[in-house]
Design a protein around this motif. Structure first.
Motif, mmCIF file in Angstrom:
data_model
loop_
_atom_site.group_PDB
_atom_site.id
_atom_site.type_symbol
_atom_site.label_atom_id
_atom_site.label_comp_id
_atom_site.label_asym_id
_atom_site.label_seq_id
_atom_site.Cartn_x
_atom_site.Cartn_y
_atom_site.Cartn_z
ATOM 1 N N GLY A 14 0.975 -1.164 -0.006
ATOM 2 C CA GLY A 14 0.121 0.026 0.115
ATOM 3 C C GLY A 14 0.622 1.309 -0.073
ATOM 4 N N VAL A 15 1.742 1.299 0.743
ATOM 5 C CA VAL A 15 2.914 2.314 0.599
ATOM 6 C C VAL A 15 3.457 2.485 -0.735
ATOM 7 N N GLY A 16 3.676 1.519 -1.172
ATOM 8 C CA GLY A 16 4.355 1.395 -2.488
ATOM 9 C C GLY A 16 3.492 1.892 -3.554
ATOM 10 N N ILE A 17 2.301 1.800 -3.438
ATOM 11 C CA ILE A 17 1.306 2.339 -4.419
ATOM 12 C C ILE A 17 1.043 3.751 -4.195
ATOM 13 N N ALA A 18 1.208 4.370 -2.922
ATOM 14 C CA ALA A 18 1.048 5.739 -2.858
ATOM 15 C C ALA A 18 2.284 6.281 -3.412
ATOM 16 N N VAL A 19 3.333 5.887 -3.158
ATOM 17 C CA VAL A 19 4.627 6.244 -3.679
ATOM 18 C C VAL A 19 4.872 6.402 -5.136
ATOM 19 N N LEU A 20 4.223 5.399 -5.733
ATOM 20 C CA LEU A 20 4.254 5.212 -7.312
ATOM 21 C C LEU A 20 3.208 6.286 -7.823
ATOM 22 N N ALA A 21 2.227 6.308 -7.051
ATOM 23 C CA ALA A 21 1.133 7.397 -7.419
ATOM 24 C C ALA A 21 1.527 8.736 -7.577
ATOM 25 N N ALA A 22 2.195 8.953 -6.394
ATOM 26 C CA ALA A 22 2.842 10.592 -6.042
ATOM 27 C C ALA A 22 3.907 10.540 -7.151
ATOM 28 N N GLY A 23 4.697 9.810 -7.580
ATOM 29 C CA GLY A 23 5.521 10.047 -8.707
ATOM 30 C C GLY A 23 5.070 10.246 -9.921
ATOM 31 N N VAL A 52 2.169 11.723 -10.447
ATOM 32 C CA VAL A 52 1.384 13.080 -10.110
ATOM 33 C C VAL A 52 2.696 14.094 -10.381
ATOM 34 N N VAL A 53 3.674 13.719 -9.710
ATOM 35 C CA VAL A 53 4.973 14.888 -9.733
ATOM 36 C C VAL A 53 5.460 14.897 -10.996
ATOM 37 N N PHE A 54 5.911 13.911 -11.600
ATOM 38 C CA PHE A 54 6.649 13.869 -12.797
ATOM 39 C C PHE A 54 5.907 13.847 -14.033
ATOM 40 N N GLY A 55 4.693 13.439 -13.761
ATOM 41 C CA GLY A 55 3.803 13.312 -15.179
ATOM 42 C C GLY A 55 3.873 12.095 -15.917
ATOM 43 N N GLN A 56 4.713 11.297 -15.505
ATOM 44 C CA GLN A 56 4.800 9.806 -15.936
ATOM 45 C C GLN A 56 5.250 8.817 -14.981
ATOM 46 N N ASP A 57 5.272 7.626 -15.378
ATOM 47 C CA ASP A 57 5.661 6.558 -14.434
ATOM 48 C C ASP A 57 6.998 6.116 -14.950
ATOM 49 N N GLY A 58 7.823 5.260 -14.237
ATOM 50 C CA GLY A 58 8.840 4.784 -14.754
ATOM 51 C C GLY A 58 10.174 5.525 -14.383
ATOM 52 N N ARG A 59 10.229 6.686 -13.465
ATOM 53 C CA ARG A 59 11.437 7.366 -13.280
ATOM 54 C C ARG A 59 11.894 6.812 -12.308
ATOM 55 N N MET A 60 13.368 7.113 -12.274
ATOM 56 C CA MET A 60 14.185 6.336 -11.457
ATOM 57 C C MET A 60 14.102 6.848 -10.092
#
Length: 92
Positions: A50-59, A61-69
């Motif tokens: 659950g914490v991991g999903i929240a971090v990936l969702a925040a990433g 939102v912040v970066f505008g795309q997923d998969g950033r290092m």
């Protein structure tokens, strides 16, 4: 987007959180054991997931795309911190 394509994208989005979360929980069993009662490994893995999903969702939102290092680095740090908290290691 077709429903199966959406499901495929969603599962691929949360796969790193699942892997890191449950690996932290399973590998945390081999470390020093804190005294007293502990949560089951699958409960710890679910919390980490659950914490991991929240971090990936925040990433996302912040970066505008997923998969950033940077997002993956934050995922590892957040799951490790979550594992530290749920295992009770902070009481030592």
């Amino acid at each position: 987007m077709a429903p199966l394509d959406f499901l495929d994208h969603l599962l691929n989005f949360i796969a790193p959180a699942f892997a890191v979360g449950f690996l932290c929980a399973l590998l945390g069993r081999f470390g020093l054991r804190p005294p007293g009662q502990r949560m089951a490994w699958w409960v710890q893995g679910t919390v980490n997931f659950g914490v991991g999903i929240a971090v990936l969702a925040a990433g996302l939102v912040v970066f505008g795309q997923d998969g950033r290092m940077a997002t993956y680095a934050a995922l590892v740090v957040a799951c490790a911190t979550s594992q530290w908290l749920v295992s009770g290691a902070w009481r030592r």
